[in-house]
Structures are given as C-alpha cells and as structure tokens.
Design a protein around this motif. Structure first.
Motif, PDB file in Angstrom:
ATOM      1  N   UNK A 142       0.955  -1.264  -0.023  1.00  0.00           N
ATOM      2  CA  UNK A 142      -0.102  -0.042  -0.171  1.00  0.00           C
ATOM      3  C   UNK A 142       0.862   1.350   0.086  1.00  0.00           C
ATOM      4  N   UNK A 143       2.126   1.050   0.283  1.00  0.00           N
ATOM      5  CA  UNK A 143       3.020   2.253   0.364  1.00  0.00           C
ATOM      6  C   UNK A 143       3.670   2.646  -1.004  1.00  0.00           C
ATOM      7  N   UNK A 144       4.004   1.463  -1.665  1.00  0.00           N
ATOM      8  CA  UNK A 144       4.860   1.906  -2.808  1.00  0.00           C
ATOM      9  C   UNK A 144       3.964   1.931  -4.020  1.00  0.00           C
ATOM     10  N   UNK A 145       3.173   3.127  -4.434  1.00  0.00           N
ATOM     11  CA  UNK A 145       2.593   3.405  -5.300  1.00  0.00           C
ATOM     12  C   UNK A 145       1.705   2.532  -6.231  1.00  0.00           C
ATOM     13  N   UNK A 194      -0.897   6.182  -7.596  1.00  0.00           N
ATOM     14  CA  UNK A 194      -1.058   6.708  -6.253  1.00  0.00           C
ATOM     15  C   UNK A 194       0.358   6.939  -5.629  1.00  0.00           C
ATOM     16  N   UNK A 195       0.577   7.598  -4.529  1.00  0.00           N
ATOM     17  CA  UNK A 195       1.835   8.085  -3.963  1.00  0.00           C
ATOM     18  C   UNK A 195       2.755   7.115  -3.664  1.00  0.00           C
ATOM     19  N   UNK A 196       4.040   7.285  -4.007  1.00  0.00           N
ATOM     20  CA  UNK A 196       5.145   6.379  -3.146  1.00  0.00           C
ATOM     21  C   UNK A 196       5.188   7.180  -1.790  1.00  0.00           C
ATOM     22  N   UNK A 197       4.768   6.494  -1.049  1.00  0.00           N
ATOM     23  CA  UNK A 197       4.825   6.781   0.602  1.00  0.00           C
ATOM     24  C   UNK A 197       6.043   6.469   1.383  1.00  0.00           C
ATOM     25  N   UNK A 198       6.903   5.713   0.450  1.00  0.00           N
ATOM     26  CA  UNK A 198       7.915   5.051   1.368  1.00  0.00           C
ATOM     27  C   UNK A 198       9.005   6.301   1.185  1.00  0.00           C
ATOM     28  N   UNK A 199      10.300   6.073   2.187  1.00  0.00           N
ATOM     29  CA  UNK A 199      11.226   6.927   2.334  1.00  0.00           C
ATOM     30  C   UNK A 199      12.446   6.547   1.609  1.00  0.00           C
ATOM     31  N   UNK A 200      12.741   5.140   1.090  1.00  0.00           N
ATOM     32  CA  UNK A 200      13.843   4.522   0.740  1.00  0.00           C
ATOM     33  C   UNK A 200      13.541   3.444  -0.479  1.00  0.00           C
TER      34      UNK A 200
END
Length: 252
Positions: A142-145, A194-200
């Motif tokens: 869900x975090x990786x776009x 959707x957004x890439x909400x990860x940091x790395x």
C-alpha cells in the motif's frame, strides 16, 4: 482464434471487471535483468526524469527489451482481447521515487461514449481497442505507489468527471502484488496512480500498450522515428508483427 482455458478465463474477467492480475509471470532472473536495464537508461527525446523517471519506446534501444513485448501468458491474452494481428504502441520503463505523487482517476482511452444502460446489458460487450500490461518489478504494497482500479468501471461508457471518486458506489482499489506479477487492463477502465509513501524504495515498472491492428502505432518522436536495425534483426516474427510488420490490409 482458439484460446486455452486459462486465457479464456482471463478474457472473461477483462469483459466483466475490466482488468486481470496475472501472477508469477516474470522469474527472478528477468526481474533482475529489467531492474539493471532500467537503471542503465538515459533520457532521449520526450523522456523525463525527477520524482518519476519515464523512458519511452525502450524496445528500440536494445534487443534485450524485445522478449518483454510478448511474454508468455500476457501475449496470448493481448491477442485474445485485440485480435491475432494486434500490435504495440509503446513499451515504457518507469522508476517512481519516494515522494512520487501518482495520478488522478482517469481512463487512458474511450473509443466512444455510450449510454451506461446499454453497457449494463449483459448481452452487450464493448469491444476492446487498447490494453495495457503493467509488469511489476517490485513487491507492491500500500505504500509503494500501487495502481488503483475500479472494477467494472469500463461499463460507465464515459471518463470520470473532474472530482469524481467512485462509480456506482465502487471506489478505486489498490492492486497489491508481488514482483513478477502483471496487471492487464483495458483502456476504458477507470484507474489511478497513487503516491510512493516510502522513504527509501523505488517502484520499478515496465509498461506495454497493445492495440488492434487498425489503431495507428505512435512512436515518438514521430516524424523522425527510425527503427534500430539491430533490434529489427533480433526480433522474432511475432515481435516484428507487434512492431508493425503486418500482412497487407485494406488501408495499407
């Protein structure tokens, strides 16, 4: 054209839901090869880089990309949806970096707007004109776009209006999958990025667009387009057809 039982099942899903997720299409070697190949790309023509790196028509840069035009399981579905003489209008590589925003709910292409009442009739099936394969090269959570889809929304008969977020009460669902899975969907399906909400983590994606024989191929930069001779020499007969080497037809 005769098709196998699995392709027939997937074709039915394309008519009913507008998309299908094909599991385990690419193996580990192919995933690693594509990661490295995308990392080695340099911008050309209309490519751009930044929060998203977007490389167009990669099939024309190296024969390495050719087998990903007709991946087993994917190409059979493309031909079942669009005809045995279908071809491609693009093969695009993406890297979506942390902070990538994604895109609003949209259609890629609606051949004609039709009354929703007609499309709701189970006896009527709107033929597909263009389909897209998303070859995922990373595990998509869900975090990786993730790509988001509204099942059945191709039967709306129109694109979503500005600000519209659902169709018949159904909202966009994220497609969560593993590296090597392929999302195959029709161009009139309502979908969104959707957004890439990860940091790395970077989302790597290879995208192939297939269409019917009589939908014109559009390879940028258009008037100055030239096929790489090494690519054409390496292509199989099916790959040459996908690139436009067709038998003569009515409008040739």
């Amino acid at each position: 054209m005769a098709i196998d039982a699995l392709t027939a099942q997937r074709l039915q899903a394309m008519h009913e839901e507008g998309f299908v997720l094909l599991r385990g299409v690419l193996n580990g070697r192919q995933i690693n090869e594509l990661h490295s190949a995308i990392d080695a790309l340099q911008p050309q023509h209309w490519d751009y880089t930044g929060l998203v790196d977007h490389y167009k028509c990669v099939f024309n840069r190296d024969p390495l990309w050719l087998p990903y035009l007709d991946v087993p399981g994917v190409i059979e579905l493309a031909e079942a949806c669009l005809g045995a003489d279908c071809h491609v209008i693009g093969q695009t590589a993406w890297r979506c970096h942390p902070g990538f925003i994604g895109g609003d709910l949209h259609q890629d292409y609606q051949v004609m707007e039709l009354p929703e009442s007609l499309l709701a009739d189970p006896a009527f099936r709107m033929p597909m004109q263009i389909c897209t394969a998303h070859l995922f090269l990373d595990r998509i959570d869900a975090e990786l776009a993730p790509t988001c889809v509204i099942p059945g929304s191709h039967r709306a008969g129109r694109p979503p209006a500005e600000g519209e977020r659902d169709w018949r009460g159904r909202t966009a669902q994220p497609v969560l999958c593993e590296a090597g899975d392929v999302l195959f969907f029709r161009s009139d399906l309502w979908h969104a990025g959707s957004r890439n909400r990860t940091t790395d983590r970077i989302r790597y994606l290879l995208q192939v667009h297939y269409d019917r024989r009589m939908v014109a191929q559009k390879f940028s930069p258009y008037l100055s387009w030239r096929f790489d001779p090494d690519v054409i020499a390496a292509a199989t007969p099916r790959q040459r057809r996908l690139l436009g080497d067709h038998e003569p037809a009515e409008y040739d």
